[in-house]
Motif scaffolding. Structure first.
Motif, mmCIF file in Angstrom:
data_model
loop_
_atom_site.group_PDB
_atom_site.id
_atom_site.type_symbol
_atom_site.label_atom_id
_atom_site.label_comp_id
_atom_site.label_asym_id
_atom_site.label_seq_id
_atom_site.Cartn_x
_atom_site.Cartn_y
_atom_site.Cartn_z
ATOM 1 N N LYS A 66 59.368 1.242 -19.211
ATOM 2 C CA LYS A 66 60.131 1.118 -17.963
ATOM 3 C C LYS A 66 59.744 -0.157 -17.226
ATOM 4 C CE LYS A 66 61.872 4.995 -19.059
ATOM 5 N NZ LYS A 66 63.151 4.990 -19.777
ATOM 6 N N LEU A 67 58.443 -0.458 -17.214
ATOM 7 C CA LEU A 67 58.033 -1.714 -16.571
ATOM 8 C C LEU A 67 58.587 -2.917 -17.323
ATOM 9 C CD1 LEU A 67 54.286 -1.069 -15.584
ATOM 10 C CD2 LEU A 67 56.317 -0.947 -14.143
ATOM 11 N N LEU A 68 58.659 -2.827 -18.662
ATOM 12 C CA LEU A 68 59.209 -3.927 -19.450
ATOM 13 C C LEU A 68 60.687 -4.134 -19.152
ATOM 14 C CD1 LEU A 68 58.920 -6.049 -21.674
ATOM 15 C CD2 LEU A 68 59.352 -4.241 -23.360
ATOM 16 N N SER A 69 61.428 -3.036 -18.988
ATOM 17 C CA SER A 69 62.864 -3.162 -18.679
ATOM 18 C C SER A 69 63.065 -3.805 -17.315
ATOM 19 C CB SER A 69 63.539 -1.793 -18.743
ATOM 20 O OG SER A 69 62.991 -0.923 -17.757
ATOM 21 N N CYS A 70 62.219 -3.449 -16.329
ATOM 22 C CA CYS A 70 62.320 -4.088 -15.004
ATOM 23 C C CYS A 70 61.964 -5.567 -15.096
ATOM 24 C CB CYS A 70 61.406 -3.378 -14.005
ATOM 25 S SG CYS A 70 61.882 -1.680 -13.621
ATOM 26 N N LEU B 93 78.068 -6.917 -19.423
ATOM 27 C CA LEU B 93 78.345 -5.948 -18.365
ATOM 28 C C LEU B 93 77.074 -5.716 -17.534
ATOM 29 C CD1 LEU B 93 80.365 -3.864 -17.142
ATOM 30 C CD2 LEU B 93 79.369 -2.186 -18.727
ATOM 31 N N PHE B 94 77.264 -5.704 -16.220
ATOM 32 C CA PHE B 94 76.101 -5.482 -15.337
ATOM 33 C C PHE B 94 75.629 -4.031 -15.460
ATOM 34 C CE2 PHE B 94 74.547 -3.838 -11.242
ATOM 35 C CZ PHE B 94 73.374 -4.568 -11.134
ATOM 36 N N VAL B 95 74.364 -3.883 -15.709
ATOM 37 C CA VAL B 95 73.714 -2.563 -15.790
ATOM 38 C C VAL B 95 72.570 -2.559 -14.779
ATOM 39 C CG1 VAL B 95 72.510 -0.913 -17.266
ATOM 40 C CG2 VAL B 95 74.311 -2.369 -18.224
ATOM 41 N N PRO B 96 72.503 -1.571 -13.877
ATOM 42 C CA PRO B 96 71.413 -1.543 -12.861
ATOM 43 C C PRO B 96 70.083 -1.144 -13.485
ATOM 44 C CG PRO B 96 72.794 0.394 -12.642
ATOM 45 C CD PRO B 96 73.448 -0.460 -13.682
ATOM 46 N N VAL B 97 69.544 -2.059 -14.292
ATOM 47 C CA VAL B 97 68.283 -1.757 -14.991
ATOM 48 C C VAL B 97 67.130 -1.608 -14.005
ATOM 49 C CG1 VAL B 97 66.735 -2.591 -16.800
ATOM 50 C CG2 VAL B 97 69.169 -3.009 -16.975
ATOM 51 N N PHE B 98 67.238 -2.204 -12.817
ATOM 52 C CA PHE B 98 66.135 -2.102 -11.843
ATOM 53 C C PHE B 98 65.870 -0.660 -11.415
ATOM 54 C CE2 PHE B 98 70.052 -3.141 -9.545
ATOM 55 C CZ PHE B 98 70.115 -2.119 -8.600
ATOM 56 N N LEU B 99 66.825 0.258 -11.671
ATOM 57 C CA LEU B 99 66.579 1.672 -11.338
ATOM 58 C C LEU B 99 65.525 2.310 -12.243
ATOM 59 C CD1 LEU B 99 70.228 2.919 -10.649
ATOM 60 C CD2 LEU B 99 68.463 2.265 -8.996
ATOM 61 N N ASN B 100 65.152 1.597 -13.314
ATOM 62 C CA ASN B 100 64.080 2.102 -14.171
ATOM 63 C C ASN B 100 62.741 2.185 -13.438
ATOM 64 O OD1 ASN B 100 65.273 2.732 -16.659
ATOM 65 N ND2 ASN B 100 65.377 0.562 -17.236
ATOM 66 N N CYS B 101 62.643 1.518 -12.288
ATOM 67 C CA CYS B 101 61.385 1.616 -11.518
ATOM 68 C C CYS B 101 61.122 3.050 -11.081
ATOM 69 C CB CYS B 101 61.434 0.670 -10.325
ATOM 70 S SG CYS B 101 62.709 1.081 -9.103
ATOM 71 N N TRP B 102 62.206 3.809 -10.804
ATOM 72 C CA TRP B 102 62.021 5.218 -10.423
ATOM 73 C C TRP B 102 61.578 6.055 -11.621
ATOM 74 C CZ3 TRP B 102 62.024 6.244 -5.389
ATOM 75 C CH2 TRP B 102 62.680 5.358 -4.536
ATOM 76 N N LEU B 103 62.091 5.706 -12.805
ATOM 77 C CA LEU B 103 61.611 6.386 -14.008
ATOM 78 C C LEU B 103 60.156 6.019 -14.308
ATOM 79 C CD1 LEU B 103 64.761 5.967 -16.288
ATOM 80 C CD2 LEU B 103 64.046 7.992 -15.000
ATOM 81 N N PHE C 289 44.365 11.706 -3.809
ATOM 82 C CA PHE C 289 44.622 10.520 -4.627
ATOM 83 C C PHE C 289 46.058 10.522 -5.145
ATOM 84 C CE2 PHE C 289 44.774 8.761 -8.946
ATOM 85 C CZ PHE C 289 44.450 7.440 -8.671
ATOM 86 N N ASN C 290 46.522 11.682 -5.614
ATOM 87 C CA ASN C 290 47.895 11.761 -6.115
ATOM 88 C C ASN C 290 48.912 11.495 -5.018
ATOM 89 O OD1 ASN C 290 46.953 12.326 -8.600
ATOM 90 N ND2 ASN C 290 47.689 14.430 -8.704
ATOM 91 N N GLN C 291 48.624 12.025 -3.816
ATOM 92 C CA GLN C 291 49.581 11.834 -2.734
ATOM 93 C C GLN C 291 49.645 10.376 -2.309
ATOM 94 O OE1 GLN C 291 51.443 14.442 -1.832
ATOM 95 N NE2 GLN C 291 52.685 13.008 -0.639
ATOM 96 N N VAL C 292 48.526 9.716 -2.242
ATOM 97 C CA VAL C 292 48.521 8.288 -1.909
ATOM 98 C C VAL C 292 49.242 7.495 -2.981
ATOM 99 C CG1 VAL C 292 47.016 6.281 -1.569
ATOM 100 C CG2 VAL C 292 46.424 8.471 -0.525
ATOM 101 N N LEU C 293 49.019 7.856 -4.240
ATOM 102 C CA LEU C 293 49.697 7.162 -5.332
ATOM 103 C C LEU C 293 51.203 7.346 -5.257
ATOM 104 C CD1 LEU C 293 49.324 5.546 -7.978
ATOM 105 C CD2 LEU C 293 49.234 7.745 -9.174
ATOM 106 N N ILE C 294 51.639 8.557 -4.951
ATOM 107 C CA ILE C 294 53.078 8.821 -4.834
ATOM 108 C C ILE C 294 53.677 8.027 -3.685
ATOM 109 C CG2 ILE C 294 54.766 10.611 -4.272
ATOM 110 C CD1 ILE C 294 53.010 12.590 -5.785
ATOM 111 N N LEU C 295 52.962 7.973 -2.551
ATOM 112 C CA LEU C 295 53.471 7.247 -1.388
ATOM 113 C C LEU C 295 53.607 5.754 -1.691
ATOM 114 C CD1 LEU C 295 54.258 7.129 1.614
ATOM 115 C CD2 LEU C 295 51.819 6.886 2.144
ATOM 116 N N ILE C 296 52.595 5.184 -2.305
ATOM 117 C CA ILE C 296 52.644 3.750 -2.601
ATOM 118 C C ILE C 296 53.742 3.444 -3.622
ATOM 119 C CG2 ILE C 296 51.337 1.834 -3.613
ATOM 120 C CD1 ILE C 296 48.817 3.071 -2.446
ATOM 121 N N SER C 297 53.815 4.247 -4.666
ATOM 122 C CA SER C 297 54.851 4.002 -5.681
ATOM 123 C C SER C 297 56.252 4.200 -5.105
ATOM 124 C CB SER C 297 54.636 4.923 -6.877
ATOM 125 O OG SER C 297 54.677 6.286 -6.481
ATOM 126 N N THR C 298 56.436 5.182 -4.214
ATOM 127 C CA THR C 298 57.747 5.379 -3.586
ATOM 128 C C THR C 298 58.133 4.181 -2.743
ATOM 129 O OG1 THR C 298 57.379 7.774 -3.523
ATOM 130 C CG2 THR C 298 59.088 6.889 -2.081
#
Length: 1100
Positions: free
Chosen positions: A70-74, A162-172, A196-205
């Motif tokens: 997913k990071l590679l696609s972004c 064709l345009f594909v919104p590949v940047f949405l892979n960041c959510w995946l 730790f998980n909650q902080v990680l989720i907040l930062i990634s969101t």
């Protein structure tokens, strides 16, 4: 034998050695089937599920690979944007079509194929019968949007741009990261950190929102301002931070709509994430989080395990623990299962404690919580019992389980355990240091009856103090008392000591006397290098070795001392010893500071061999023979030791002819045959030849052996010692043993009466029936009849033990309310009675012998507040009941356990002083009173020399009583309070006296304990009250005498301290049996077989 062998059938071929070598061909023809067992179904789907989902390590690898895709696609999307040339025009075709190179397209197609295949496979493996549940999942929808167009473009080349919104892979990628962290925690077998998980989720969101907004605005503005990625980033940061400069704005309606949608999403998603994180943070603050592993390995820390943490307990621990200079860099980790108290939270927020004290909410029985506290790296673990619970046995059981859990988790961690009941001690024998509360409490209260204020003496010795208390007071006794309270017990090796090195090869008493005369230190005990036992005052026959460890009492340890010679003192124009104030103590005796002490050396020139001559004052002294004091010998002379009063007990036990007629003194010396609990230390005691029947132990009931029903009928020669307790616990046994120790003279043994609220059990009676003059009765101090029946008017001491049932009051400090009021009643009714009280809370000592209009008590209250503000750990020491030894709280001895972390010998020395342990050759604590015949000695140094040269005793302190000046109003108040206003006619008293004499015989033969069955005893109580009412002036004079005096303790006073009349000197007397030629056989001869068995069974 041949027949029997022939009957044994031959072994089958498979068990023969020949067949074992050649191989058993018959086994190949057996009908056997090999069966393989699987933990899961042996299907292809189950094997895939095991690899992709169930197995933590393989699943973690799959998650990591998916996250990387997913990071590679972004990253490929960003490369495509950077390589693309800006489009010309504002046609909508620029939104639908983009310029994508063939290599970049090939990489994106490959990533899309792998991602779609993995998504379909995981959906198939997690399928549970509902296909729509799998299809409508948001990650599946995003995967279809980003992967399917690239796969279609393989078969339809015109759709490659064709345009594909590949940047949405960041959510995946965010979703894969969360799953990967979960698998990581499962794989390494560690507890998942919700914070730790909650902080990680907040930062990634937050990162996903910003990245989506950047890519979306940049693409939609291709027909507008044609923003690049950096301008889009600048616009998003300014917009999300609510600054809004306005220099970069979207132009097209599509980009404006997209910004509105993203702001709405951010306003919904981010507050939810922040709320969850704030909630977890609050819960983390309550539980305390974790103690850092890095800090545990680089810094030193100790762990305090308690069931409930009160502010008094916390402050006592912190003040005593951090009073030692070398512990300033230690951290304290508190492990408690309850939530932090409000007062505790407020104290731990103080900067002095917040940087060094860490509170963790957890249980010592959980390995996870012990791991949070880093127990395996701790320097020590203190486990304290909760004494405020009604069921003290249950509290001990919890302490035992905590000790077992800590020992199982961290076997090398030193344990310091506090236990309440003595019968539970043997469960924690493995602990490095153990303090049993009831053992120390009852032994201390017992010694208070024969050595006044022993509880105050021990309390001051085990508290860390600088000796600065009371130095700002205008009264001299408070200055002297406060300065001497700074004395503590220290240790040093003899060859490394300036105090004692010169006494190598000399006797112990010689070293003790001369060290005190020269340096002002009191040598009380030694320990051989090859022996673990400490010997208190081993006597003049003990020769000091270079490797001996010396234990001494001083204002500070020798390492923190600086020395001045006599010549330096003269050069600095410091005057020699002079007296100041009414106490006549030398001003130069002790100069104390925080870390150093300067001790001025006095003249140490050798005296003549004939000893010093006394220069008695000539004024007011009659011409009498002036006795001299013999010098203390360097090496004890055998003949002189035999003439010493070391075995005074034998001379005192020689009875007169009248006393020989009495059978009360026919005692033997030996070990008690029975002990009420396992682990009690055997003590050589005065015992009866035969045990007393249980019926004769009951003081208030007659039996077939005697007809006595009250203490007066027994006609005791010595005054009684009464103990008022709720139950006859096993700890009460330790009250009796010190009062019946073998070194107590027989003629001075006081009868002991146990006034119990509840009847004792048979095991306790079986343990005390061998001791002489020990009785019990069921009653309460609330009842005047019970007090008179147990002999309160003939008692020398009344010991009131705190009741367990009142310890758990709704308001903590109200636990002592009933005890205080009852003692106050006793104090008013029996003013000449010495009452020793145990309280739960030391703060309630101010209510003992309370007088509302006493100006002096009010001044002491203000002094206590000032000392507490100065940071004193002994602010309560100036309360008159505590200074006089009339009140005691067991919580004061908590510091004994804390201090043993630095001084590992303190518990052993305290047990020896209290008589809880007896070591052959070790001395015991006793006292002597200074009479008019002893005043010729004049000073404490001369008394030290007199004792060391004769009996070998070592004095350690003085209990002094002085008169207290009262104003006229206070005297009138005391007189009015002491009078009992009962107006009864004289003839009624006479009439009741006649009735009492008429029914005397019936009263003696009565066996009922009910108050209604004793009408004459009720009349006796009324008569006693009437006599008090008519003798009011005399009674008030007695109370005035008691309340107009104040008593205090001087621990290790200066050698120049003047002795005063009625001073009580604390002594450590050598063991008398150590000087008998056959001391050990003499002990064994007086011990019964049962006593030997008991000693072997109970000693642990």
């Amino acid at each position: 034998m041949v027949d029997l062998e022939s009957e044994v059938p031959p072994l089958p071929p498979r068990y023969r050695f020949r067949d074992l070598l050649l191989g058993d061909q018959g086994w190949q023809n057996d009908d056997r089937v090999q069966v393989e067992f699987y933990m899961n179904e042996n299907t292809f789907k189950e094997r895939l599920k095991l690899f992709f989902i169930k197995n933590q390590r393989s699943s973690l690898r799959i998650r990591l690979f998916n996250f990387s895709l997913k990071l590679l696609s972004c990253l490929l999307y960003i490369i495509r944007v950077l390589l693309e040339k800006p489009s010309q025009g504002d046609e909508w075709s620029h939104i639908i079509w983009v310029n994508r190179s063939v290599p970049l397209w090939g990489l994106q197609v490959l990533v899309a194929l792998i991602s779609l295949f993995e998504t379909i496979l995981l959906g198939y493996l997690s399928y549970k019968g509902n296909i729509w549940e799998q299809i409508l999942r948001i990650p599946f929808i995003l995967e279809i949007i980003n992967a399917v167009p690239f796969i279609i473009s393989i078969f339809w080349p015109s759709l490659r741009n064709l345009f594909v919104p590949v940047f949405l892979n960041c959510w995946l990628a965010k979703h894969a990261l969360e799953n990967m962290i979960n698998d990581l925690h499962r794989a390494i077998q560690r507890t998942q950190s919700a914070m730790f998980n909650q902080v990680l989720i907040l930062i990634s969101t937050l990162l996903c929102l910003i990245f989506t907004c950047i890519c979306g605005i940049q693409h939609l503005e291709r027909i507008g301002k044609k923003l690049n990625l950096f301008d889009s980033l600048y616009f998003c940061i300014v917009t999300f931070s609510t600054v809004g400069f306005g220099d970069v704005t979207p132009e097209t309606w599509s980009s404006k709509l997209f910004v509105v949608i993203m702001i709405c999403v951010a306003l919904v998603v981010l507050p939810i994430q922040f709320e969850q994180m704030a909630y977890l943070w609050m819960e983390r603050q309550k539980s305390g989080g974790n103690y850092s592993r890095h800090r545990a390995q680089t810094e030193k820390h100790v762990v305090l395990c308690v069931s409930s943490l009160k502010i008094d307990l916390l402050m006592d621990f912190l003040n005593e623990f951090y009073a030692h200079p070398r512990l300033q860099d230690y951290y304290v980790v508190i492990l408690c299962p309850t939530e932090m108290d409000v007062q505790v939270r407020r104290v731990l927020q103080i900067p002095m404690w917040s940087q060094r004290v860490i509170y963790l909410q957890g249980s010592a029985l959980k390995d996870q919580d012990l791991l949070r506290a880093k127990m395996d790296d701790a320097e020590a673990c203190f486990i304290l019992s909760s004494r405020c619970e009604v069921d003290r046995t249950s509290s001990d059981h919890q302490t035992i389980l905590r000790a077992w859990a800590v020992k199982d988790f961290a076997p090398k961690c030193p344990l310091y355990v506090q236990i309440l009941k003595p019968e539970n001690k043997f469960h924690i024998k493995f602990a490095d240091h153990v303090v049993c509360e009831e053992e120390f409490k009852y032994a201390m209260l017992a010694l208070n009856c024969i050595c006044p204020a022993t509880s105050t003496l021990i309390t001051l010795l085990v508290h860390t103090s600088r000796g600065q208390e009371g130095q700002q007071s205008p009264e001299q006794w408070q200055k002297t008392y406060g300065r001497c309270s700074g004395n503590e017990v220290y240790h040093i090796t003899l060859e490394e000591s300036t105090f004692f090195a010169e006494y190598e090869g000399k006797s112990f008493t010689y070293a003790s006397f001369h060290a005190h005369k020269k340096y002002g230190v009191c040598l009380i005990g030694v320990r051989r290098e090859d022996n673990k036992n400490i010997l208190l005052n081993p006597g003049p026959r003990y020769i000091m070795n270079a490797t001996d460890i010396c234990f001494y009492i001083n204002i500070t340890k020798e390492e923190n001392s600086a020395f001045k010679n006599e010549d330096q003192q003269k050069k600095s124009n410091v005057p020699r010893s002079f007296y100041h104030g009414p106490s006549r103590l030398p001003v130069h005796s002790i100069i104390a500071s925080m870390g150093t002490v300067a001790i001025d050396l006095q003249d140490t020139s050798c005296r003549s061999a004939s000893g010093p001559t006394l220069s008695l004052p000539t004024e007011g002294i009659k011409e009498i023979r002036r006795p001299s004091i013999a010098p203390v010998l360097e090496v004890a002379d055998t003949s002189s030791i035999q003439t010493c009063d070391l075995l005074s007990d034998q001379s005192e036990d020689e009875t007169t002819p009248d006393e020989k007629m009495s059978s009360n003194l026919e005692y033997a010396k030996g070990y008690p045959p029975y002990s009420p609990y396992i682990g009690s230390s055997p003590t050589f005691c005065h015992l009866l030849h035969e045990k007393v029947p249980f019926c004769c132990l009951r003081l208030d009931k007659s039996c077939q052996h005697n007809y006595y029903e009250d203490a007066k009928a027994y006609g005791f020669k010595n005054k009684l010692i009464i103990v008022a307790a709720e139950t006859a616990g096993n700890g009460l046994y330790n009250f009796i043993v010190p009062l019946r120790a073998y070194y107590r003279p027989k003629k001075e043994l006081n009868p002991i009466v146990l006034l119990l609220d509840n009847p004792p059990d048979m095991h306790f009676l079986d343990a005390i029936c061998w001791f002489p003059m020990v009785y019990y009765m069921v009653g309460s101090i609330d009842n005047l009849d019970d007090l008179l029946r147990c002999g309160v008017t003939f008692a020398a001491n009344m010991v009131v033990v705190d009741k367990e049932s009142t310890m758990s009051a709704e308001e903590d400090y109200m636990a002592d309310a009933k005890t205080i009021v009852n003692v106050q009643t006793l104090f008013r009714l029996f003013s000449s009675l010495s009452i020793i009280t145990e309280l739960t809370h030391p703060a309630n000592m101010r209510f003992m012998q309370f007088r509302a209009k006493d100006c002096y008590s009010l001044a002491l209250s203000k002094l206590e507040k000032k000392e507490r503000e100065r940071g004193s750990n002994l602010a309560f020491m100036f309360r008159l009941p505590f200074a006089a030894g009339r009140v005691f709280s067991i919580s004061m001895l908590d510091t004994l356990l804390y201090q043993s972390f630095v001084k590992d010998y303190m518990i052993s020395i305290t047990r020896l002083l209290l008589g809880l342990d007896t070591t052959p050759g070790s001395g015991f604590l006793c006292s002597m009173k200074i009479t008019e015949d002893d005043l010729w000695i004049r000073t404490y140094a001369r008394l030290y020399q007199k004792l060391c040269s004769t009996t070998g005793d070592v004095p350690i302190g003085i209990y002094r009583t002085e008169s207290q000046k009262l104003t006229t109003s206070e005297s009138r108040e005391i007189t009015s309070q002491s009078q009992i206003s009962i107006s009864v006619e004289e003839w009624e008293d006479t009439k009741d006296c006649k009735e009492h004499g008429h029914h005397r015989g019936n009263h003696r033969n009565s066996t009922s304990s009910d108050q209604s069955d004793h009408p004459l005893l009720r009349r006796k109580s009324l008569q006693w009250a009437r006599r008090l009412s008519r003798k009011g002036p005399k009674h008030s004079d007695e109370m005035n005498d008691q309340q107009s005096t104040l008593s205090y303790i001087l621990i290790n006073p200066s050698p120049d301290t003047r002795l005063e009349l009625n001073d009580v000197v604390y002594l450590i007397r050598p063991d008398p049996l150590a000087y008998l030629p056959n001391s050990e056989p003499s002990r064994k001869n007086s011990i019964t077989t049962a006593g030997q068995d008991s000693r072997e069974e109970t000693q642990l």
